[in-house]
Design a protein around this motif. Sequence first.
Motif, PDB file in Angstrom:
ATOM      1  N   GLY A 211     -63.061  -4.327  80.240  1.00  0.00           N
ATOM      2  CA  GLY A 211     -62.930  -4.049  78.816  1.00  0.00           C
ATOM      3  C   GLY A 211     -62.217  -5.119  78.021  1.00  0.00           C
ATOM      4  O   GLY A 211     -62.060  -4.982  76.801  1.00  0.00           O
ATOM      5  N   HIS A 212     -61.782  -6.195  78.689  1.00  0.00           N
ATOM      6  CA  HIS A 212     -61.086  -7.276  77.998  1.00  0.00           C
ATOM      7  C   HIS A 212     -61.995  -8.505  77.908  1.00  0.00           C
ATOM      8  O   HIS A 212     -62.731  -8.807  78.850  1.00  0.00           O
ATOM      9  CB  HIS A 212     -59.796  -7.649  78.734  1.00  0.00           C
ATOM     10  CG  HIS A 212     -58.789  -6.553  78.791  1.00  0.00           C
ATOM     11  ND1 HIS A 212     -57.999  -6.207  77.721  1.00  0.00           N
ATOM     12  CD2 HIS A 212     -58.458  -5.687  79.801  1.00  0.00           C
ATOM     13  CE1 HIS A 212     -57.213  -5.200  78.057  1.00  0.00           C
ATOM     14  NE2 HIS A 212     -57.471  -4.865  79.317  1.00  0.00           N
ATOM     15  N   HIS A 213     -61.920  -9.207  76.801  1.00  0.00           N
ATOM     16  CA  HIS A 213     -62.651 -10.457  76.647  1.00  0.00           C
ATOM     17  C   HIS A 213     -61.833 -11.589  77.262  1.00  0.00           C
ATOM     18  O   HIS A 213     -60.666 -11.762  76.930  1.00  0.00           O
ATOM     19  CB  HIS A 213     -62.935 -10.744  75.165  1.00  0.00           C
ATOM     20  CG  HIS A 213     -63.810  -9.711  74.517  1.00  0.00           C
ATOM     21  ND1 HIS A 213     -65.130  -9.507  74.895  1.00  0.00           N
ATOM     22  CD2 HIS A 213     -63.568  -8.824  73.528  1.00  0.00           C
ATOM     23  CE1 HIS A 213     -65.648  -8.540  74.160  1.00  0.00           C
ATOM     24  NE2 HIS A 213     -64.714  -8.107  73.325  1.00  0.00           N
ATOM     25  N   ILE A 214     -62.457 -12.328  78.152  1.00  0.00           N
ATOM     26  CA  ILE A 214     -61.781 -13.415  78.853  1.00  0.00           C
ATOM     27  C   ILE A 214     -62.446 -14.729  78.490  1.00  0.00           C
ATOM     28  O   ILE A 214     -63.669 -14.852  78.504  1.00  0.00           O
ATOM     29  CB  ILE A 214     -61.855 -13.221  80.387  1.00  0.00           C
ATOM     30  CG1 ILE A 214     -61.289 -11.850  80.776  1.00  0.00           C
ATOM     31  CG2 ILE A 214     -61.110 -14.339  81.094  1.00  0.00           C
ATOM     32  CD1 ILE A 214     -59.822 -11.690  80.480  1.00  0.00           C
ATOM     33  N   TYR A 215     -61.608 -15.716  78.148  1.00  0.00           N
ATOM     34  CA  TYR A 215     -62.120 -17.058  77.881  1.00  0.00           C
ATOM     35  C   TYR A 215     -61.735 -17.951  79.046  1.00  0.00           C
ATOM     36  O   TYR A 215     -60.560 -18.068  79.390  1.00  0.00           O
ATOM     37  CB  TYR A 215     -61.534 -17.616  76.577  1.00  0.00           C
ATOM     38  CG  TYR A 215     -62.068 -18.982  76.231  1.00  0.00           C
ATOM     39  CD1 TYR A 215     -63.330 -19.130  75.660  1.00  0.00           C
ATOM     40  CD2 TYR A 215     -61.328 -20.130  76.493  1.00  0.00           C
ATOM     41  CE1 TYR A 215     -63.837 -20.380  75.365  1.00  0.00           C
ATOM     42  CE2 TYR A 215     -61.829 -21.384  76.199  1.00  0.00           C
ATOM     43  CZ  TYR A 215     -63.082 -21.504  75.630  1.00  0.00           C
ATOM     44  OH  TYR A 215     -63.588 -22.742  75.332  1.00  0.00           O
ATOM     45  N   HIS A 216     -62.713 -18.586  79.660  1.00  0.00           N
ATOM     46  CA  HIS A 216     -62.494 -19.398  80.854  1.00  0.00           C
ATOM     47  C   HIS A 216     -62.237 -20.846  80.455  1.00  0.00           C
ATOM     48  O   HIS A 216     -63.083 -21.477  79.822  1.00  0.00           O
ATOM     49  CB  HIS A 216     -63.705 -19.315  81.790  1.00  0.00           C
ATOM     50  CG  HIS A 216     -63.969 -17.937  82.282  1.00  0.00           C
ATOM     51  ND1 HIS A 216     -63.422 -17.430  83.442  1.00  0.00           N
ATOM     52  CD2 HIS A 216     -64.700 -16.919  81.749  1.00  0.00           C
ATOM     53  CE1 HIS A 216     -63.810 -16.188  83.619  1.00  0.00           C
ATOM     54  NE2 HIS A 216     -64.583 -15.853  82.605  1.00  0.00           N
TER      55      HIS A 216
END
Length: 227
Positions: A211-216
Amino acid sequence: MPVNMMKRNIADVQSGGLAYFATEKTDGERQLLVSMDLTAERGLGNGGAGESGLAAVFVDRSEELNRHGHRVGFKVRKFPGADELNLPAGTVLDGELVYNLSIKKEVFMVFDVLQVGVVNPNDNALQVLNLVRDGVPFRQRLAHLAPGTALRACLDRTLVHAVADDADAAATIAAGGGGGGSGSPLVISTKKFVPSGKIGKIMSNMSTHNGHHIYHIPLSSSSSSSS
């Protein structure tokens, strides 16, 4: 320096006629990283009498107040690995401290070079270039962070140390535990900027997890992730 963006500015950005760049939005603590020669700056900031050599400090852009509410200066503090960073004296980097989810520690993300010290290899003479005062365009300021530059070499050493110091911690993280000891040098990386017309490159690094947006963000040759 950042300025507010209004609705009327959107057309200018989308037109591509001006040199706008896009990068990820990170919610960190804004700091200036300042390198200074303690021999020349003896007694200032964290440099006490008798100290010598290069040292780097964080300068909080918010002013420090005394108990009467009067301004007494800016908050200045050292960080792990500050004395070994060896940035040329006079260098000032603008960025923010962001907690990295992969290595379980804070990373200083550099997004601008305000001032840079350049050492002449022939006579070791130091020249300090005030890029903002001299009106150097953003693209050219970023060029000081490009691979192969002296400034980038200093920052990349923090990545090498972090990988070596945290080898055991990385295995612990992979096994579901914690890691990233606070005693290891602070990792310093650079934000990745792309022309505004290629914002899809930024969005392609996004994913969703629990449910979390992750930026790699690739901190080194191997990829790491940051929120």
